[in-house]
Design a protein around this motif. Structure first.
Motif, mmCIF file in Angstrom:
data_model
loop_
_atom_site.group_PDB
_atom_site.id
_atom_site.type_symbol
_atom_site.label_atom_id
_atom_site.label_comp_id
_atom_site.label_asym_id
_atom_site.label_seq_id
_atom_site.Cartn_x
_atom_site.Cartn_y
_atom_site.Cartn_z
ATOM 1 N N GLU A 166 0.809 -1.429 -0.103
ATOM 2 C CA GLU A 166 -0.115 -0.137 0.197
ATOM 3 C C GLU A 166 1.758 1.720 0.008
ATOM 4 N N ALA A 167 0.497 1.983 -0.799
ATOM 5 C CA ALA A 167 0.906 3.309 -0.502
ATOM 6 C C ALA A 167 1.312 3.723 0.519
ATOM 7 N N GLY A 168 0.875 4.179 1.820
ATOM 8 C CA GLY A 168 1.732 4.821 3.201
ATOM 9 C C GLY A 168 2.812 3.646 3.600
ATOM 10 N N CYS A 169 3.007 1.975 3.507
ATOM 11 C CA CYS A 169 3.926 1.813 3.643
ATOM 12 C C CYS A 169 5.446 2.192 3.625
ATOM 13 N N ILE A 170 5.878 3.002 4.335
ATOM 14 C CA ILE A 170 7.783 2.948 4.611
ATOM 15 C C ILE A 170 8.780 2.480 3.477
ATOM 16 N N LEU A 171 9.540 2.905 2.951
ATOM 17 C CA LEU A 171 10.531 2.328 1.530
ATOM 18 C C LEU A 171 11.082 1.477 2.385
ATOM 19 N N GLN A 172 11.727 1.667 3.931
ATOM 20 C CA GLN A 172 12.336 0.838 4.406
ATOM 21 C C GLN A 172 11.637 -0.518 4.681
ATOM 22 N N SER A 173 10.280 -0.736 4.714
ATOM 23 C CA SER A 173 10.133 -1.553 5.951
ATOM 24 C C SER A 173 9.793 -1.925 4.658
ATOM 25 N N VAL A 174 9.337 -2.056 3.619
ATOM 26 C CA VAL A 174 9.145 -2.354 1.750
ATOM 27 C C VAL A 174 10.533 -3.378 1.908
ATOM 28 N N GLN A 175 11.720 -2.431 1.732
ATOM 29 C CA GLN A 175 12.777 -3.283 1.947
ATOM 30 C C GLN A 175 13.389 -4.826 2.488
ATOM 31 N N GLN A 176 12.684 -4.297 4.102
ATOM 32 C CA GLN A 176 12.535 -5.344 4.661
ATOM 33 C C GLN A 176 11.646 -6.378 4.881
ATOM 34 N N ALA A 177 10.492 -6.091 4.252
ATOM 35 C CA ALA A 177 9.785 -7.025 3.809
ATOM 36 C C ALA A 177 10.399 -7.644 2.662
ATOM 37 N N ALA A 178 10.489 -7.369 1.886
ATOM 38 C CA ALA A 178 11.116 -8.471 0.625
ATOM 39 C C ALA A 178 12.143 -9.350 1.146
ATOM 40 N N ARG A 179 13.490 -7.878 1.887
ATOM 41 C CA ARG A 179 14.531 -8.937 2.195
ATOM 42 C C ARG A 179 13.853 -10.850 2.929
ATOM 43 N N ASP A 180 12.782 -10.550 4.176
ATOM 44 C CA ASP A 180 12.269 -11.713 5.254
ATOM 45 C C ASP A 180 12.011 -12.609 3.863
ATOM 46 N N ALA A 181 11.216 -12.087 2.502
ATOM 47 C CA ALA A 181 11.224 -13.225 1.924
ATOM 48 C C ALA A 181 12.054 -13.642 0.834
ATOM 49 N N GLY A 182 12.969 -12.863 1.581
ATOM 50 C CA GLY A 182 14.816 -13.927 0.416
ATOM 51 C C GLY A 182 15.221 -13.372 -0.830
#
Lengths: 474, 474
Positions: A108-124
């Motif tokens: 969603e649009a309001g996600c902080i960029l860093q948390s999106v980077q982290q969610a991606a890293r969590d998924a490898g």
């Protein structure tokens, strides 16, 4: 019922801010622009965004969308009339889904960029968008401004990292366009039209973004160079030798490094002797899908060749992660260390890489002829042709002198950019800051087409008025 | 003066074709669509294109732009009224400039794709767009349809290979947008709006395209697989192991290979024993920036790991260029070898990669339940989620039976595509062929936005009428 009461009725008391509560949303973070708002609303879902937009359309209330409020051009700050409602996307902050087989994620649009980077890293996986404000900026703002950053050379701008969008139109309709497809040729490219439109055509509420494999190893080097020409030659050799593994190529003038070591004495320029006195430096990064040793071998081969060809005067290859971080830290400290030069006039410009050396020489000379003794503070993403060409007061001007000359300095630099086929906004957007410069540099046919699109998609002119384009001529 | 005389006056007798001379331009190359034209014009410069457009706007004459006339959806064929003028870009065929330091090239719309690839190679660079029709299709057509092809996995669609455009509007204005910039955030993304709009918004007359380093070595392998699920798993492992060096991943059903060896007995399936009887095969290509040995080592590591994990049943890695070409030749022969199955109903669809196996299983079952005994002929660019899901008559239908069921078969397949979040046109565009299917599958908000943009940029509705969108509702 008052307008504000209507909003409270729609969203609840705690999600409609006025008065002092609204104040942080009506000034940009650098304090350059201060506006007024009827209210700040914080809808919690795309349906609530749509409801606000239908209300706005019915009552002709202008809407200023806002993400993390970290923009550099005043694009998220309302004007001073107090007529507009600031619509914050902050509560739309869910990662809706992650699909590793498809290498996509819906955020969603309001996600902080860093948390999106982290969610991606969590998924490898890697989500490569990376920029200074990543701890506070939001994906919605990144897409609205087509953000750049340090990984563009390999992965492209924000635009290149998106497959699908969910958008609310000024009428309050929802376009459900969250496709996770790498190929879709069924009509006009609305996705790229909304990306980079700075909230002037509609509101991006969610996006399907692309994920990439995490690199196995990264290697960094700093090169000492005699000229911008040589930097361009090394860039070409590095592209050839590393292919898509080349993920960073930053150009830095020596005085920028000196500013850093002046402000932060614990940092040091990693060269001694004559190499420490050369005018230009380049920071290279290679991302490898095999191993650290393999990355280093490749680096040594290409840099060795460049030294032999006389294109690189000296080179330091990081031996380990700590050294690599120290080299990047030098580069990342430059914007903060610019205070060593006093206030400066900043430019975010792009130039075809092949004309970069000429551009720097010509623009430096033009500035010196208009303002003798003025200082150039130059660094940037050479791999993308993007230069932060900044101008400081040097020894001859006071800060007041410099600021008095701000408009004239903009004109000298931007005229030169234009002459070299460049852009006056490479990665920061237009917002309020550069809106009135656009007609000076933009092809008139292009500007007219932009006005037609604005008129077609926002006929009432309620979406972020006064940003990017001046009010339409009816 | 008659309309045709006016055109002759503008362009000269030899560049205005009528009657029999015009005939080849009024039928698509597969002979599916036949139209009529007032005349075919062949302007020789962008100014002449603009003059024709001003004339068209003044007299309300519809214009059908045409490149190499190799499209698959009838997008370049005029309707049967004979009112329209076909505007061929064939004479705008110059490479205007090559800039190796900037890795860009400016080419005119009428350049044959193969000659553009060659011009890039002559400059020591790669222009990666590559597709079956490359010997006859033009860059203008490639951009108008956002062409795909075999290199999309690594380099993207035609859209991703363009930095700037020159466009003539329906009013005859020229947008000089041939920027060679990788970053430019000064307004709406008109470039991507024109790309993929199939000549319905304006005419692309030239483009600034991106060049890449030539790979040092390429390596190819064919894998034998038990299922589409396994193919998706190998794709994921290959992405992780090869990073951006993975430049091709094609999925092929066994009966496609059998069709090839049936039609072309000199070709052979490179597996023996049980591996030759597996249902699925994948063709992988790795492009390496180091050496052939290095490419092969990487291949062996990843394929070995996949075999150990039980995801790949068997593998053949090409030992040399000849073997590599033989493997690609098998893949490239499939469209021609489809005649072994008789006439077939073709679909160019995309699906999220993660749902591909489910899609194939579900769609096969749906077709069998509607048309028992019908045959599936499936291959495509799995790495992009793009499948050529074709349907042949099998043993139970005659050709006439099959063609009678064409509309019903389209509906079964496209409904399934839609259900799986896919697109009914992955890389071929809409043209006339899929125009009336669009309202069935497209988000209605999206379709309405497309109509608004058409109305804004082509208010008289003269640009390639009846393509992509049905006539606007006024």
């Amino acid at each position: 019922m008052s307008r504000v009461d209507e909003l409270v009725h729609m969203l609840g008391q705690s999600h409609v801010l006025t008065g002092e509560e609204a104040q942080p949303y009506t000034v940009d973070w650098r304090g350059r622009y201060t506006g007024q708002a009827l209210a700040v609303v914080r809808p919690g879902s795309v349906d609530e965004v749509a409801a606000v937009m239908r209300w706005s359309a019915a009552h002709r209330v202008p809407i200023v969308p806002q993400g993390g409020n970290t923009g550099l051009c005043g694009g998220a700050t309302p004007d001073s009339t107090g007529d507009a409602v600031v619509l914050s996307l902050a509560r739309l902050n869910q990662v809706r889904s992650v699909d590793t087989d498809n290498d996509t994620m819906v955020v969603e649009a309001g996600c902080i960029l860093q948390s999106v980077q982290q969610a991606a890293r969590d998924a490898g996986r890697l989500f490569p968008l990376s920029l200074a404000a990543e701890g506070s900026c939001t994906v919605g703002g990144n897409l609205a401004t087509n953000a750049g950053g340090t990984q563009v050379l390999r992965y492209g701008n924000a635009r290149d990292l998106v497959l699908g969008l969910e958008v609310v139109t000024p009428e309050g309709d929802i376009w459900h366009g969250l496709r996770g497809l790498r190929k879709d040729n069924t009509g006009y490219d609305l996705r790229n039209l909304y990306i980079g439109s700075e909230g002037t055509l509609g509101i991006i509420t969610a996006a399907t973004i692309k994920l990439y494999p995490l690199p196995v190893a990264q290697c960094t080097a700093m090169l000492a160079l005699n000229s911008v020409e040589d930097a361009v030659k090394v860039l070409s050799m590095a592209r050839q030798g590393f292919g898509a593994a080349l993920t960073g190529f930053e150009l830095i003038a020596r005085n920028c490094l000196e500013g850093v070591t002046h402000c932060y004495p614990q940092q040091r320029i990693p060269f001694d002797g004559p190499s420490a006195g050369l005018p230009w430096y380049a920071l290279l990064e290679l991302s490898d899908s095999e191993s650290a040793e393999h990355a280093r071998e490749r680096f040594e081969a290409v840099v060795g060749e460049a030294i032999e060809a006389g294109v690189v005067a000296d080179a330091v290859i990081a031996e380990n992660i700590t050294q690599s971080k120290a080299l990047w830290h030098l580069r990342e400290s430059i914007p903060l260390a610019e205070k060593a030069f006093g206030k400066s006039i900043k430019h975010d410009v792009s130039i075809p890489v092949s004309r970069m050396a000429d551009f720097v020489r010509t623009t430096n000379a033009a500035l010196q002829s208009h303002f003798p003794g003025i200082q150039h503070v130059i660094f940037g993403h050479l791999g993308d042709g993007n230069l932060h060409y900044n101008v400081a007061r040097g020894d001859v001007f006071s800060e007041a002198d410099l600021l008095d000359r701000q408009a004239a300095i903009y004109d000298v630099v931007h005229d030169s950019v234009h002459q070299f086929g460049g852009s006056i906004s490479a990665e920061h957007g237009v917002g309020q800051l550069k809106r009135d410069a656009l007609p000076r540099y933009k092809d008139p046919v292009e500007l007219a087409l932009m006005h037609r699109i604005k008129q077609a998609l926002d006929p009432q002119g309620l979406m972020n008025p006064g940003k990017v384009l001046a009010a339409a001529k009816h």
